[in-house]
Design a protein around this motif. Structure first.
Motif, PDB file in Angstrom:
ATOM      1  N   PRO A  65       0.834  -1.199   0.000  1.00 58.10           N
ATOM      2  CA  PRO A  65       0.000   0.000   0.000  1.00 58.10           C
ATOM      3  C   PRO A  65       0.874   1.257   0.000  1.00 58.10           C
ATOM      4  O   PRO A  65       1.931   1.269   0.637  1.00 58.10           O
ATOM      5  N   GLY A  67       0.499   5.683   0.191  1.00 53.06           N
ATOM      6  CA  GLY A  67      -0.282   6.905   0.277  1.00 53.06           C
ATOM      7  C   GLY A  67       0.457   8.008  -0.469  1.00 53.06           C
ATOM      8  O   GLY A  67       0.717   7.909  -1.666  1.00 53.06           O
ATOM      9  N   GLY A  68       0.846   9.049   0.275  1.00 51.26           N
ATOM     10  CA  GLY A  68       1.528  10.180  -0.351  1.00 51.26           C
ATOM     11  C   GLY A  68       3.011   9.941  -0.572  1.00 51.26           C
ATOM     12  O   GLY A  68       3.719  10.783  -1.113  1.00 51.26           O
ATOM     13  N   ASN A  69       3.513   8.780  -0.118  1.00 52.58           N
ATOM     14  CA  ASN A  69       4.927   8.410  -0.269  1.00 52.58           C
ATOM     15  C   ASN A  69       5.857   9.426   0.393  1.00 52.58           C
ATOM     16  O   ASN A  69       6.925   9.741  -0.133  1.00 52.58           O
ATOM     17  N   THR A  70       5.425   9.952   1.534  1.00 53.62           N
ATOM     18  CA  THR A  70       6.278  10.895   2.271  1.00 53.62           C
ATOM     19  C   THR A  70       6.947  10.229   3.477  1.00 53.62           C
ATOM     20  O   THR A  70       7.654  10.888   4.230  1.00 53.62           O
ATOM     21  N   GLY A  71       6.681   8.963   3.685  1.00 51.24           N
ATOM     22  CA  GLY A  71       7.200   8.264   4.870  1.00 51.24           C
ATOM     23  C   GLY A  71       8.725   8.231   4.868  1.00 51.24           C
ATOM     24  O   GLY A  71       9.364   8.280   3.818  1.00 51.24           O
ATOM     25  N   SER A 132       4.550  17.555   6.235  1.00 51.09           N
ATOM     26  CA  SER A 132       4.228  16.904   4.964  1.00 51.09           C
ATOM     27  C   SER A 132       2.736  16.943   4.650  1.00 51.09           C
ATOM     28  O   SER A 132       2.285  16.260   3.723  1.00 51.09           O
ATOM     29  N   GLN A 137      -1.178  11.329   3.053  1.00 50.66           N
ATOM     30  CA  GLN A 137      -2.603  10.978   2.981  1.00 50.66           C
ATOM     31  C   GLN A 137      -3.071  10.366   4.304  1.00 50.66           C
ATOM     32  O   GLN A 137      -2.277   9.759   5.038  1.00 50.66           O
ATOM     33  N   ASN A 141      -1.107   8.297   7.181  1.00 53.46           N
ATOM     34  CA  ASN A 141      -1.027   8.829   8.558  1.00 53.46           C
ATOM     35  C   ASN A 141      -1.457   7.767   9.569  1.00 53.46           C
ATOM     36  O   ASN A 141      -0.833   7.606  10.610  1.00 53.46           O
TER      37      ASN A 141
HETATM   38  P1  FAD Z   1       3.384   6.611   2.755  1.00 51.75           P
HETATM   39  O1  FAD Z   1       4.747   7.153   2.855  1.00 51.75           O
HETATM   40  O2  FAD Z   1       2.825   6.453   1.409  1.00 51.75           O
HETATM   41  O3  FAD Z   1       3.316   5.204   3.508  1.00 51.75           O
HETATM   42  C1  FAD Z   1       3.824   5.058   4.804  1.00 51.75           C
HETATM   43  C2  FAD Z   1       3.518   3.625   5.308  1.00 51.75           C
HETATM   44  O4  FAD Z   1       2.120   3.439   5.432  1.00 51.75           O
HETATM   45  C3  FAD Z   1       3.985   2.531   4.361  1.00 51.75           C
HETATM   46  O5  FAD Z   1       4.364   1.418   5.116  1.00 51.75           O
HETATM   47  C4  FAD Z   1       2.751   2.199   3.543  1.00 51.75           C
HETATM   48  O6  FAD Z   1       2.762   0.873   3.045  1.00 51.75           O
HETATM   49  C5  FAD Z   1       1.655   2.394   4.574  1.00 51.75           C
HETATM   50  N1  FAD Z   1       0.377   2.848   4.000  1.00 51.75           N
HETATM   51  C6  FAD Z   1       0.145   3.984   3.303  1.00 51.75           C
HETATM   52  N2  FAD Z   1      -1.175   4.083   3.017  1.00 51.75           N
HETATM   53  C7  FAD Z   1      -1.765   2.991   3.537  1.00 51.75           C
HETATM   54  C8  FAD Z   1      -3.102   2.508   3.570  1.00 51.75           C
HETATM   55  N3  FAD Z   1      -4.101   3.184   3.012  1.00 51.75           N
HETATM   56  N4  FAD Z   1      -3.347   1.328   4.185  1.00 51.75           N
HETATM   57  C9  FAD Z   1      -2.352   0.618   4.763  1.00 51.75           C
HETATM   58  N5  FAD Z   1      -1.076   1.019   4.762  1.00 51.75           N
HETATM   59  C10 FAD Z   1      -0.787   2.194   4.158  1.00 51.75           C
HETATM   60  N6  FAD Z   1       5.762  11.987  10.414  1.00 51.75           N
HETATM   61  C11 FAD Z   1       5.343  12.187  11.679  1.00 51.75           C
HETATM   62  O7  FAD Z   1       4.885  11.229  12.317  1.00 51.75           O
HETATM   63  N7  FAD Z   1       5.457  13.418  12.271  1.00 51.75           N
HETATM   64  C12 FAD Z   1       5.953  14.493  11.623  1.00 51.75           C
HETATM   65  O8  FAD Z   1       6.039  15.580  12.185  1.00 51.75           O
HETATM   66  C13 FAD Z   1       6.378  14.313  10.287  1.00 51.75           C
HETATM   67  N8  FAD Z   1       6.868  15.355   9.586  1.00 51.75           N
HETATM   68  C14 FAD Z   1       7.268  15.159   8.310  1.00 51.75           C
HETATM   69  C15 FAD Z   1       7.736  16.264   7.595  1.00 51.75           C
HETATM   70  C16 FAD Z   1       8.156  16.113   6.286  1.00 51.75           C
HETATM   71  C17 FAD Z   1       8.660  17.303   5.532  1.00 51.75           C
HETATM   72  C18 FAD Z   1       8.106  14.822   5.665  1.00 51.75           C
HETATM   73  C19 FAD Z   1       8.558  14.627   4.247  1.00 51.75           C
HETATM   74  C20 FAD Z   1       7.620  13.739   6.361  1.00 51.75           C
HETATM   75  C21 FAD Z   1       7.206  13.884   7.689  1.00 51.75           C
HETATM   76  N9  FAD Z   1       6.696  12.811   8.425  1.00 51.75           N
HETATM   77  C22 FAD Z   1       6.270  13.010   9.712  1.00 51.75           C
HETATM   78  C23 FAD Z   1       6.678  11.455   7.854  1.00 51.75           C
HETATM   79  C24 FAD Z   1       5.423  11.159   6.972  1.00 51.75           C
HETATM   80  O9  FAD Z   1       4.956  12.269   6.326  1.00 51.75           O
HETATM   81  C25 FAD Z   1       4.315  10.584   7.785  1.00 51.75           C
HETATM   82  O10 FAD Z   1       4.738   9.365   8.339  1.00 51.75           O
HETATM   83  C26 FAD Z   1       2.997  10.328   7.015  1.00 51.75           C
HETATM   84  O11 FAD Z   1       2.042   9.899   7.948  1.00 51.75           O
HETATM   85  C27 FAD Z   1       3.097   9.299   5.906  1.00 51.75           C
HETATM   86  O12 FAD Z   1       1.928   9.377   5.100  1.00 51.75           O
HETATM   87  P2  FAD Z   1       1.958   8.978   3.564  1.00 51.75           P
HETATM   88  O13 FAD Z   1       0.555   9.073   3.038  1.00 51.75           O
HETATM   89  O14 FAD Z   1       2.969   9.742   2.823  1.00 51.75           O
HETATM   90  O15 FAD Z   1       2.376   7.447   3.675  1.00 51.75           O
END
Ligand code: FAD
Ligand code: MLT
Ligand code: ZN
Length: 464
Positions: A65, A67-71, A132, A137, A141
């Motif tokens: 899976p 989401g926004g690929n910011t992990g 992020s 997404q 989160n």
């Molecule tokens: P993704 O990176 O796409 O995925 C993250 C994980 O979740 C992966 O293992 C993926 O397989 C899984 N996943 C994604 N979507 C689903 C779904 N629908 N169902 C099941 N699994 C799924 N994080 C914090 O906790 N606190 C912060 O303050 C913080 N600040 C940030 C600041 C910046 C500038 C950046 C770039 C990142 C930051 N992050 C922070 C990290 C990140 O943004 C978070 O962890 C965010 O919650 C990830 O969301 P995403 O949609 O990008 O997930």
């Protein structure tokens, strides 16, 4: 028929095998991992997600899976032609908004900032917030149980969830999407998926708690004596404001120096080596919190906890102060690869942690520190960079693992966590195995085997 052909038949052009269109999705935010996948799919409904998962099971393919690929831990990067990358960004519906019960039911692909806007239109507030938020997404989160900038008052992402819809590894759908504050009917199954990083199922929607939209924000930047003064200030601020502190962030002079060097137009309002960004908020008559903030700042200056302070007098100024904090990750990125850490210890032990860490790292010098984070939650980003002028990639390759061990072990020795908010992904599976007690690890493996016996959900992530 290959899995890609079967998924193309299901989704048409929402299934891609084109290397150019896939490229951006196959690399993680930090550029640590470049992956590969049989194909990239964009389902638009829970039924489509379930159909994708079932087809993958039939073809003995794994599902990753995304989401926004910011992990930060490579959790959403697939690792092979026997994996299908399932991106949720087309599932963006707000299914229901209840202004009386103050809940929203939203799909996993909603971008966090869009969710904020959607509920604000009803004078409501979803408090999860982080740098992020313009691209991460809701599903990501929740899957990472993200923290961010308002945990002190509202809790981590998982604490804001009342119910979930999850597609399980066999393609069946778990639905606990009830907008109920109270529901003690057996195991709280949804908890399993919060922080599971996609290893147990695909989150497709959630019911979330909302709050009245704050009518007042009071934001201050303080130059504090040291990190110990910052920690002393926190309970004072909580008490004197009637517990209206929403955010309490620490920022070191080193992190601000990186900001000054690498991000144009961002200058801290005060000089000094130690800073606190503090925000009070509430849904109260306008200006109710201002007197409390002023009293607190006076006390901090009189007692020598702080040497100077500024208060945001407008929305622009408030955003300017937050931009300083939120752009530190970007400054580190531009400075070259930083070795990121995300540790937590009891808040009262933060000064001891910051005193001991440089001593334990001394054998690995030269290096540069960039220390900041959510100290109101006991969470520090104790980040390490290559010394000025050195090659960051070579530095990380040579010393990265040893540095992370020191930073993580110190947190563990102090009863803390080596992974406070960013999750494990593929980056920290070894550290999870090293730091977990055997009973915890065994139960995690038992749960994984019970829910995903074929190991098809996001293999190689979280558990090795
Ligand atoms: P993704 O990176 O796409 O995925 C993250 C994980 O979740 C992966 O293992 C993926 O397989 C899984 N996943 C994604 N979507 C689903 C779904 N629908 N169902 C099941 N699994 C799924 N994080 C914090 O906790 N606190 C912060 O303050 C913080 N600040 C940030 C600041 C910046 C500038 C950046 C770039 C990142 C930051 N992050 C922070 C990290 C990140 O943004 C978070 O962890 C965010 O919650 C990830 O969301 P995403 O949609 O990008 O997930
Ligand atoms: C933040 O709080 O800004 C991020 O979680 C930390 C980071 O980018 O290292
Ligand atoms: Zn953080």
């Amino acid at each position: 028929m290959s899995v890609a052909a079967a998924l193309s038949a299901l989704l048409g052009d929402r299934c891609s095998t084109d290397p150019e269109s896939m490229a951006g999705y196959l690399e993680d935010e930090r550029g640590l991992y470049k992956g590969s996948a049989a194909c990239l799919v964009f389902p638009e409904s829970t039924a489509e997600v379930a159909a994708v998962v079932r087809l993958c099971a039939e073809h003995r393919c794994a599902v990753v899976p995304q989401g926004g690929n910011t992990g930060y831990c490579g959790g959403a990067t697939p690792a092979g032609e026997d994996q299908v990358l399932l991106n949720l960004s087309r599932m963006t519906r707000i299914r229901a908004l209840d202004p009386v019960g103050m809940t929203v039911t939203a799909e996993a692909g909603v971008i966090l900032a869009n969710l904020h806007q959607a509920v604000e239109a009803e004078e409501l507030f979803f408090p999860l917030s982080m740098g992020s938020e313009g691209s991460c997404q809701l599903g990501g989160n929740l899957a990472t149980n993200a923290g961010g900038l308002a945990v002190l008052k509202y809790g981590m992402a998982g604490e804001l969830v009342l119910g979930l819809e999850v597609v399980l590894p066999d393609g069946s759908v778990l639905n606990t999407l009830k907008p109920l504050r109270k529901d003690n009917t057996g195991y709280h199954l949804q908890q399993l998926f919060l922080g599971a990083e996609g290893t147990l199922g695909v989150i497709t929607a959630a019911v979330l708690k909302l709050f009245p939209r704050p009518t007042e924000f009071q934001t201050a930047w303080l130059a504090v004596r040291d990190i110990s003064a910052a920690c002393e200030l926190l309970p004072l601020a909580r008490r004197s404001s009637g517990d209206c502190v929403t955010s309490f962030e620490y920022i070191s002079g080193n992190s601000l120096a990186l900001l000054g060097r690498h991000v144009d137009g961002l200058r801290p309002p005060l000089a000094g080596e130690h800073h606190v960004l503090l925000e009070l908020s509430g849904a109260l008559p306008p200006e109710s919190l201002r007197p409390q903030l002023e009293k607190l700042l006076e006390q901090a200056l009189e007692t020598g906890l702080a040497s100077d302070a500024v208060v945001a007098e407008s929305l622009d100024q408030r955003q300017g102060l937050w931009a300083l904090r939120e752009n530190i990750p970007e400054a580190e990125k531009r400075a070259g690869r930083s070795i990121k850490h995300d540790v937590s210890v009891p808040i009262a032990d933060i000064p001891a942690y910051c005193e001991a860490a440089p001593q334990r790292l001394a054998a690995l010098e030269p290096l540069r520190l960039s220390v900041y984070g959510h100290i109101g939650d006991g969470n520090l980003h104790y980040n390490v960079l290559a010394p000025e002028g050195a090659d960051p990639v070579a530095f990380k390759a040579e010393k990265g693992e040893a540095i992370s061990r020191v930073v993580h072990d110190l947190a563990a020795d102090m009863g803390g966590s080596f992974s406070a908010e960013h999750g494990i992904g593929q980056l920290k599976t070894g550290e999870l195995a090293r730091h977990s007690d055997p009973a915890t690890l065994e139960l995690m493996h038992t749960l994984k085997a019970a829910i995903d016996p074929a190991g098809r959900m996001n293999p190689g992530k979280l558990l090795d």
